[in-house]
Design a protein around this motif. Structure first.
Motif, PDB file in Angstrom:
ATOM      1  N   THR A 170       0.928  -1.139   0.092  1.00  0.00           N
ATOM      2  CA  THR A 170       0.075   0.072   0.072  1.00  0.00           C
ATOM      3  C   THR A 170       0.809   1.130  -0.033  1.00  0.00           C
ATOM      4  OG1 THR A 170      -0.002   0.092   2.516  1.00  0.00           O
ATOM      5  CG2 THR A 170      -1.710  -1.193   1.182  1.00  0.00           C
ATOM      6  N   LEU A 171       0.439   2.329  -0.353  1.00  0.00           N
ATOM      7  CA  LEU A 171       0.938   3.690  -0.332  1.00  0.00           C
ATOM      8  C   LEU A 171       0.602   4.518   1.006  1.00  0.00           C
ATOM      9  CD1 LEU A 171       2.825   5.719  -1.971  1.00  0.00           C
ATOM     10  CD2 LEU A 171       0.746   6.403  -2.806  1.00  0.00           C
ATOM     11  N   THR A 172       1.425   4.814   1.626  1.00  0.00           N
ATOM     12  CA  THR A 172       1.139   5.337   2.823  1.00  0.00           C
ATOM     13  C   THR A 172       1.768   6.828   2.915  1.00  0.00           C
ATOM     14  OG1 THR A 172       0.857   3.471   4.185  1.00  0.00           O
ATOM     15  CG2 THR A 172       0.991   5.334   5.589  1.00  0.00           C
ATOM     16  N   ALA A 173       0.858   8.105   3.350  1.00  0.00           N
ATOM     17  CA  ALA A 173       1.651   9.320   3.286  1.00  0.00           C
ATOM     18  C   ALA A 173       1.547   9.607   4.835  1.00  0.00           C
ATOM     19  CB  ALA A 173       0.687  10.252   2.626  1.00  0.00           C
ATOM     20  N   LEU A 174       2.665  10.148   5.221  1.00  0.00           N
ATOM     21  CA  LEU A 174       2.736  10.873   6.548  1.00  0.00           C
ATOM     22  C   LEU A 174       2.705  12.239   6.607  1.00  0.00           C
ATOM     23  CD1 LEU A 174       6.119   8.943   8.098  1.00  0.00           C
ATOM     24  CD2 LEU A 174       3.453   8.398   8.548  1.00  0.00           C
ATOM     25  N   THR A 175       1.681  12.626   7.239  1.00  0.00           N
ATOM     26  CA  THR A 175       1.313  14.344   7.215  1.00  0.00           C
ATOM     27  C   THR A 175       1.371  14.906   8.483  1.00  0.00           C
ATOM     28  OG1 THR A 175      -1.085  13.834   7.120  1.00  0.00           O
ATOM     29  CG2 THR A 175       0.005  14.115   5.096  1.00  0.00           C
ATOM     30  N   GLY A 176       1.603  16.021   8.620  1.00  0.00           N
ATOM     31  CA  GLY A 176       1.618  16.679   9.982  1.00  0.00           C
ATOM     32  C   GLY A 176       2.367  18.093   9.874  1.00  0.00           C
ATOM     33  N   PRO A 177       2.320  18.977  10.910  1.00  0.00           N
ATOM     34  CA  PRO A 177       3.071  19.992  10.846  1.00  0.00           C
ATOM     35  C   PRO A 177       4.520  19.829  11.173  1.00  0.00           C
ATOM     36  CG  PRO A 177       1.675  19.995  13.150  1.00  0.00           C
ATOM     37  CD  PRO A 177       1.310  18.672  12.274  1.00  0.00           C
ATOM     38  N   SER A 178       5.424  20.798  10.771  1.00  0.00           N
ATOM     39  CA  SER A 178       6.821  20.799  10.990  1.00  0.00           C
ATOM     40  C   SER A 178       6.993  20.504  12.276  1.00  0.00           C
ATOM     41  CB  SER A 178       7.254  22.209  10.308  1.00  0.00           C
ATOM     42  OG  SER A 178       8.701  22.217  10.587  1.00  0.00           O
ATOM     43  N   GLY A 179       7.986  19.605  12.704  1.00  0.00           N
ATOM     44  CA  GLY A 179       8.424  19.221  13.861  1.00  0.00           C
ATOM     45  C   GLY A 179       7.582  18.177  14.705  1.00  0.00           C
ATOM     46  N   SER A 180       6.652  17.469  13.797  1.00  0.00           N
ATOM     47  CA  SER A 180       5.917  16.707  14.340  1.00  0.00           C
ATOM     48  C   SER A 180       6.401  15.270  14.633  1.00  0.00           C
ATOM     49  CB  SER A 180       4.408  16.345  13.770  1.00  0.00           C
ATOM     50  OG  SER A 180       4.570  16.168  12.449  1.00  0.00           O
ATOM     51  N   GLY A 181       7.527  14.886  13.888  1.00  0.00           N
ATOM     52  CA  GLY A 181       8.156  13.717  14.034  1.00  0.00           C
ATOM     53  C   GLY A 181       7.905  12.797  12.649  1.00  0.00           C
ATOM     54  N   LYS A 182       7.739  13.304  11.509  1.00  0.00           N
ATOM     55  CA  LYS A 182       7.553  12.438  10.459  1.00  0.00           C
ATOM     56  C   LYS A 182       8.862  12.021   9.826  1.00  0.00           C
ATOM     57  CE  LYS A 182       5.742  15.929   8.143  1.00  0.00           C
ATOM     58  NZ  LYS A 182       5.979  17.289   9.132  1.00  0.00           N
ATOM     59  N   SER A 183       9.860  13.080   9.772  1.00  0.00           N
ATOM     60  CA  SER A 183      11.195  12.548   9.026  1.00  0.00           C
ATOM     61  C   SER A 183      11.877  11.725  10.432  1.00  0.00           C
ATOM     62  CB  SER A 183      12.151  13.605   9.225  1.00  0.00           C
ATOM     63  OG  SER A 183      11.422  14.580   7.967  1.00  0.00           O
ATOM     64  N   THR A 184      11.598  11.862  11.511  1.00  0.00           N
ATOM     65  CA  THR A 184      12.118  10.850  12.519  1.00  0.00           C
ATOM     66  C   THR A 184      11.631   9.618  12.574  1.00  0.00           C
ATOM     67  OG1 THR A 184      12.432  12.691  14.101  1.00  0.00           O
ATOM     68  CG2 THR A 184      12.490  10.807  14.938  1.00  0.00           C
ATOM     69  N   LEU A 185      10.408   9.456  12.214  1.00  0.00           N
ATOM     70  CA  LEU A 185       9.754   8.006  12.061  1.00  0.00           C
ATOM     71  C   LEU A 185      10.465   7.383  10.894  1.00  0.00           C
ATOM     72  CD1 LEU A 185       7.820   5.817  12.835  1.00  0.00           C
ATOM     73  CD2 LEU A 185       5.929   7.298  11.547  1.00  0.00           C
ATOM     74  N   LEU A 186      10.596   8.074   9.712  1.00  0.00           N
ATOM     75  CA  LEU A 186      11.048   7.493   8.437  1.00  0.00           C
ATOM     76  C   LEU A 186      12.531   7.368   8.742  1.00  0.00           C
ATOM     77  CD1 LEU A 186       9.701  10.006   5.711  1.00  0.00           C
ATOM     78  CD2 LEU A 186       8.942   7.535   6.501  1.00  0.00           C
ATOM     79  N   HIS A 187      13.291   7.974   9.489  1.00  0.00           N
ATOM     80  CA  HIS A 187      14.615   7.752   9.799  1.00  0.00           C
ATOM     81  C   HIS A 187      14.710   6.255  10.698  1.00  0.00           C
ATOM     82  CE1 HIS A 187      16.383  11.961   8.902  1.00  0.00           C
ATOM     83  NE2 HIS A 187      15.723  11.270   8.059  1.00  0.00           N
ATOM     84  N   LEU A 188      13.889   6.299  11.644  1.00  0.00           N
ATOM     85  CA  LEU A 188      13.858   5.117  12.407  1.00  0.00           C
ATOM     86  C   LEU A 188      13.345   3.692  11.590  1.00  0.00           C
ATOM     87  CD1 LEU A 188      11.977   6.291  15.636  1.00  0.00           C
ATOM     88  CD2 LEU A 188      14.646   5.879  15.520  1.00  0.00           C
ATOM     89  N   ILE A 189      12.344   3.924  10.664  1.00  0.00           N
ATOM     90  CA  ILE A 189      12.058   2.864  10.037  1.00  0.00           C
ATOM     91  C   ILE A 189      13.181   2.173   9.003  1.00  0.00           C
ATOM     92  CG2 ILE A 189      10.577   2.235   7.947  1.00  0.00           C
ATOM     93  CD1 ILE A 189       8.438   3.971   9.229  1.00  0.00           C
ATOM     94  N   ALA A 190      14.172   3.284   8.529  1.00  0.00           N
ATOM     95  CA  ALA A 190      15.087   2.907   7.463  1.00  0.00           C
ATOM     96  C   ALA A 190      16.355   2.601   8.548  1.00  0.00           C
ATOM     97  CB  ALA A 190      15.457   4.231   6.879  1.00  0.00           C
ATOM     98  N   GLY A 191      16.379   2.743   9.541  1.00  0.00           N
ATOM     99  CA  GLY A 191      17.484   2.288  10.515  1.00  0.00           C
ATOM    100  C   GLY A 191      18.419   3.375  10.659  1.00  0.00           C
ATOM    101  N   LEU A 192      18.227   4.425  10.029  1.00  0.00           N
ATOM    102  CA  LEU A 192      19.340   5.577  10.171  1.00  0.00           C
ATOM    103  C   LEU A 192      19.127   6.095  11.385  1.00  0.00           C
ATOM    104  CD1 LEU A 192      18.193   7.331   6.762  1.00  0.00           C
ATOM    105  CD2 LEU A 192      20.166   5.927   6.998  1.00  0.00           C
ATOM    106  N   GLU A 193      18.491   6.107  12.340  1.00  0.00           N
ATOM    107  CA  GLU A 193      18.392   6.446  13.655  1.00  0.00           C
ATOM    108  C   GLU A 193      18.011   5.120  14.524  1.00  0.00           C
ATOM    109  OE1 GLU A 193      19.232   9.288  15.112  1.00  0.00           O
ATOM    110  OE2 GLU A 193      19.327  10.735  13.487  1.00  0.00           O
TER     111      GLU A 193
END
Length: 134
Positions: free
Chosen positions: A37-60
């Motif tokens: 499926t295609l999933t979009a993460l949305t939310g205001p700046s600073g809400s953790g979207k990029s952090t979640l993506l980095h965790l999923i990819a194992g970058l953090e």
């Protein structure tokens, strides 16, 4: 994790040091994303979207909770295992795109040094599908 589930996060938390304080970027995040499926993460700046993506990819690394991506326990994987997972299974198109000037959009997206040809072909096919659908 079931066969049709790509990502499972359970009570995931991540904090970052900021001066003498620690700032929570994510806390108690739980989600289950189905495969295919295609999933979009949305939310205001600073809400953790990029952090979640980095965790999923194992970058953090997660500070708390568990995170499973395509059957891989990301929260306990070694750096080598995470690198292999990113090479085989995870692709990013960053906000700044990081495209290669001498390549088409599709070619630039598909470039992954060391990736098997079938992975590159699949990535290109997926991008063409997304571009056709708008």
């Amino acid at each position: 994790m079931g066969k049709n589930v790509a990502i499972v996060a359970t009570k995931v938390g991540k904090k970052f040091p900021m001066g003498k304080q620690t700032v929570p970027a994510l806390w108690d995040v739980s989600l289950s994303l189905p495969a295919g499926t295609l999933t979009a993460l949305t939310g205001p700046s600073g809400s953790g979207k990029s952090t979640l993506l980095h965790l999923i990819a194992g970058l953090e690394r997660v500070d708390s909770g568990t995170l499973e991506v395509l059957g891989n326990q990301v929260h306990t994987s070694t750096p080598a295992e995470l690198s292999a997972l990113r090479l085989r299974e995870i692709g990013f198109v960053n906000q700044d795109f990081s495209l290669l000037a001498d390549l088409t959009l599709i070619s630039s997206f598909a470039v992954r040094p060391g990736a098997p040809r079938r992975v590159l072909t699949c990535r290109s096919r997926c991008l063409r599908t997304v571009l056709r659908r708008g």
